[in-house]
Design a protein around this motif. Sequence first.
Motif, PDB file in Angstrom:
ATOM      1  N   LEU A  48       0.812  -1.215   0.000  1.00 12.67           N
ATOM      2  CA  LEU A  48       0.000   0.000   0.000  1.00 12.67           C
ATOM      3  C   LEU A  48       0.848   1.268   0.000  1.00 12.67           C
ATOM      4  CD1 LEU A  48      -2.707  -1.075   2.608  1.00 12.67           C
ATOM      5  CD2 LEU A  48      -2.953  -0.978   0.121  1.00 12.67           C
ATOM      6  N   LYS A  49       2.125   1.119   0.319  1.00  8.79           N
ATOM      7  CA  LYS A  49       3.007   2.282   0.382  1.00  8.79           C
ATOM      8  C   LYS A  49       3.177   2.887  -1.003  1.00  8.79           C
ATOM      9  CE  LYS A  49       7.741   3.494   1.721  1.00  8.79           C
ATOM     10  NZ  LYS A  49       9.033   2.920   2.178  1.00  8.79           N
ATOM     11  N   PRO A  50       2.971   4.184  -1.147  1.00  6.06           N
ATOM     12  CA  PRO A  50       3.111   4.817  -2.469  1.00  6.06           C
ATOM     13  C   PRO A  50       4.548   4.714  -2.978  1.00  6.06           C
ATOM     14  CG  PRO A  50       1.993   6.273  -0.913  1.00  6.06           C
ATOM     15  CD  PRO A  50       2.564   5.145  -0.112  1.00  6.06           C
ATOM     16  N   PRO A  51       4.736   4.521  -4.278  1.00  5.09           N
ATOM     17  CA  PRO A  51       6.090   4.591  -4.847  1.00  5.09           C
ATOM     18  C   PRO A  51       6.677   5.975  -4.618  1.00  5.09           C
ATOM     19  CG  PRO A  51       4.527   3.655  -6.419  1.00  5.09           C
ATOM     20  CD  PRO A  51       3.728   4.220  -5.292  1.00  5.09           C
ATOM     21  N   ARG A  52       7.985   6.073  -4.674  1.00  7.95           N
ATOM     22  CA  ARG A  52       8.650   7.348  -4.443  1.00  7.95           C
ATOM     23  C   ARG A  52       8.300   8.353  -5.532  1.00  7.95           C
ATOM     24  NH1 ARG A  52      14.896   6.372  -3.518  1.00  7.95           N
ATOM     25  NH2 ARG A  52      14.754   8.627  -3.228  1.00  7.95           N
ATOM     26  N   GLY A  53       8.220   9.609  -5.139  1.00  6.26           N
ATOM     27  CA  GLY A  53       7.963  10.664  -6.115  1.00  6.26           C
ATOM     28  C   GLY A  53       6.745  11.489  -5.752  1.00  6.26           C
ATOM     29  N   PRO A  54       6.572  12.630  -6.414  1.00  7.43           N
ATOM     30  CA  PRO A  54       5.434  13.509  -6.143  1.00  7.43           C
ATOM     31  C   PRO A  54       4.143  12.930  -6.711  1.00  7.43           C
ATOM     32  CG  PRO A  54       6.661  14.326  -8.020  1.00  7.43           C
ATOM     33  CD  PRO A  54       7.435  13.154  -7.489  1.00  7.43           C
ATOM     34  N   GLY A  55       3.012  13.452  -6.266  1.00  7.68           N
ATOM     35  CA  GLY A  55       1.725  13.000  -6.780  1.00  7.68           C
ATOM     36  C   GLY A  55       1.017  12.077  -5.811  1.00  7.68           C
ATOM     37  N   ASP A  56      -0.141  11.589  -6.223  1.00  6.45           N
ATOM     38  CA  ASP A  56      -0.992  10.759  -5.369  1.00  6.45           C
ATOM     39  C   ASP A  56      -1.063   9.332  -5.883  1.00  6.45           C
ATOM     40  OD1 ASP A  56      -1.790  12.982  -3.696  1.00  6.45           O
ATOM     41  OD2 ASP A  56      -3.026  13.652  -5.375  1.00  6.45           O
ATOM     42  N   TRP A  57      -1.097   8.382  -4.946  1.00  5.14           N
ATOM     43  CA  TRP A  57      -1.200   6.953  -5.243  1.00  5.14           C
ATOM     44  C   TRP A  57      -2.541   6.489  -4.678  1.00  5.14           C
ATOM     45  CZ3 TRP A  57       1.044   3.653  -8.363  1.00  5.14           C
ATOM     46  CH2 TRP A  57       1.094   2.291  -8.096  1.00  5.14           C
ATOM     47  N   LEU A  58      -3.547   6.401  -5.544  1.00  8.11           N
ATOM     48  CA  LEU A  58      -4.928   6.218  -5.126  1.00  8.11           C
ATOM     49  C   LEU A  58      -5.385   4.786  -5.376  1.00  8.11           C
ATOM     50  CD1 LEU A  58      -6.176   9.520  -6.786  1.00  8.11           C
ATOM     51  CD2 LEU A  58      -5.565   9.199  -4.382  1.00  8.11           C
ATOM     52  N   ALA A  59      -5.927   4.141  -4.342  1.00  7.11           N
ATOM     53  CA  ALA A  59      -6.370   2.754  -4.437  1.00  7.11           C
ATOM     54  C   ALA A  59      -7.824   2.677  -4.862  1.00  7.11           C
ATOM     55  CB  ALA A  59      -6.183   2.047  -3.099  1.00  7.11           C
ATOM     56  N   GLY A  60      -8.157   1.592  -5.555  1.00 16.22           N
ATOM     57  CA  GLY A  60      -9.533   1.362  -5.963  1.00 16.22           C
ATOM     58  C   GLY A  60      -9.741  -0.088  -6.335  1.00 16.22           C
ATOM     59  N   ALA A  61     -10.965  -0.436  -6.693  1.00 19.03           N
ATOM     60  CA  ALA A  61     -11.293  -1.788  -7.135  1.00 19.03           C
ATOM     61  C   ALA A  61     -12.423  -1.703  -8.146  1.00 19.03           C
ATOM     62  CB  ALA A  61     -11.688  -2.667  -5.958  1.00 19.03           C
ATOM     63  N   ALA A  62     -12.380  -2.596  -9.123  1.00 21.49           N
ATOM     64  CA  ALA A  62     -13.410  -2.634 -10.165  1.00 21.49           C
ATOM     65  C   ALA A  62     -13.980  -4.039 -10.252  1.00 21.49           C
ATOM     66  CB  ALA A  62     -12.827  -2.218 -11.516  1.00 21.49           C
ATOM     67  N   LEU A  63     -15.258  -4.124 -10.571  1.00 21.75           N
ATOM     68  CA  LEU A  63     -15.948  -5.407 -10.684  1.00 21.75           C
ATOM     69  C   LEU A  63     -16.376  -5.622 -12.124  1.00 21.75           C
ATOM     70  CD1 LEU A  63     -17.108  -7.836  -9.099  1.00 21.75           C
ATOM     71  CD2 LEU A  63     -19.238  -6.540  -8.875  1.00 21.75           C
ATOM     72  N   GLY A  64     -16.076  -6.805 -12.654  1.00 24.19           N
ATOM     73  CA  GLY A  64     -16.434  -7.115 -14.035  1.00 24.19           C
ATOM     74  C   GLY A  64     -16.713  -8.582 -14.212  1.00 24.19           C
ATOM     75  N   PRO A  65     -16.850  -9.048 -15.447  1.00 20.39           N
ATOM     76  CA  PRO A  65     -17.142 -10.460 -15.708  1.00 20.39           C
ATOM     77  C   PRO A  65     -16.091 -11.417 -15.142  1.00 20.39           C
ATOM     78  CG  PRO A  65     -17.490  -9.152 -17.675  1.00 20.39           C
ATOM     79  CD  PRO A  65     -16.840  -8.252 -16.681  1.00 20.39           C
ATOM     80  N   GLY A  66     -14.854 -10.948 -14.994  1.00 22.53           N
ATOM     81  CA  GLY A  66     -13.786 -11.785 -14.455  1.00 22.53           C
ATOM     82  C   GLY A  66     -13.666 -11.703 -12.950  1.00 22.53           C
ATOM     83  N   GLY A  67     -14.620 -11.027 -12.292  1.00 22.40           N
ATOM     84  CA  GLY A  67     -14.559 -10.847 -10.843  1.00 22.40           C
ATOM     85  C   GLY A  67     -14.083  -9.456 -10.479  1.00 22.40           C
ATOM     86  N   ALA A  68     -13.583  -9.297  -9.272  1.00 20.07           N
ATOM     87  CA  ALA A  68     -13.086  -8.006  -8.796  1.00 20.07           C
ATOM     88  C   ALA A  68     -11.570  -7.934  -8.971  1.00 20.07           C
ATOM     89  CB  ALA A  68     -13.456  -7.796  -7.336  1.00 20.07           C
TER      90      ALA A  68
END
Length: 349
Positions: A48-68
Amino acid sequence: MARRPSSTSAAKAFTRAYQRSMKALTTATLRNQRRIAGQVQRAAAEHLKPPRGPGDWLAGAALGPGGARRYHLYRPPDMQVGERLPLLVMLHGCGQTGRDFAASTRMNLLAARERFFVLYPEQDRIAHPHGCWNWYDRRFGKADAEAATVMAAVDQACVLYPVDRERVAVAGLSAGAGMAALMATRYPVRFRALAMHSGVAPGAARSPATALGAMRGRHVPPMPATAVGKAMGAAAVFATLPPLLILHGDADLVVSASNALSTAEVWAAATGAQPGVVRTVQRGKRHAMRVTEFKRKGRTFVMLCEVAGLGHAWSGGAPRLPFSDAAGPNASRLIWAFVSKQFKAAAAA
């Protein structure tokens, strides 16, 4: 004459010894469980730790025919109100996570400078124990289901963040390259460009068994233009495929380098492009690469870059990381240069 111990005394001694052994075993088990739990927690925190560098590291999840499927989206810093940025979808290879891929490619640093979003969908280990995308499993529909699920993540990113839908591209490494190609053939109007790094030729496999043969350079799809649609999938027929950049090392022992030329020929046949003169390019002391452009009416629809001495690794990636070779030409820069050029060409068309 010594008295022999009674059976009762022996039983008590055995009971005490058994209890001591069980106590030691329980203590060792609990200690081991705490150690494993600590390792899992540290691994989860690192994931979960963001890679080094400026900017935002935003988590999410998507659901589709292959699952989540989980994903992370990189958002460059200092976004302005009303600003809409391009999106590059990055699909990792086997044995990697989205964060691993971001760290290896250092694409986020480039995105911060050039101003674009980067989406890192992540394969679920339940779907594949080694974290590989099932790009090849078209016989039973798993490949198409996963492609649709990744597409759901792309759609979600476009809804939640200010993405310019007219400037979306997809790239991948190894199994991720195979899935990227599948997505470009299934949803050709959604992507302005495709980049395959160390991948298998589209249409070369339909099952796990044929995938292994394709990785070794067998099961090459037919080249005549009349057979291209069948090799690549129905969605590619009568559709304009996005321009393709191919990067592959000639020392790749995992995916045969012959797949690079096969991919170029398949894509060129589908887009009506013709090969030009092969030229050698070398920057400083980095590995040299042979570059062939396939053009139609002056526009490049396929660019083939064969890197001398490169194995199964991201060219020009971060040093001392798996599947990364710092001595190669910078694949991340090459991909963005190609992608941004296609964005401009599409806008001018």
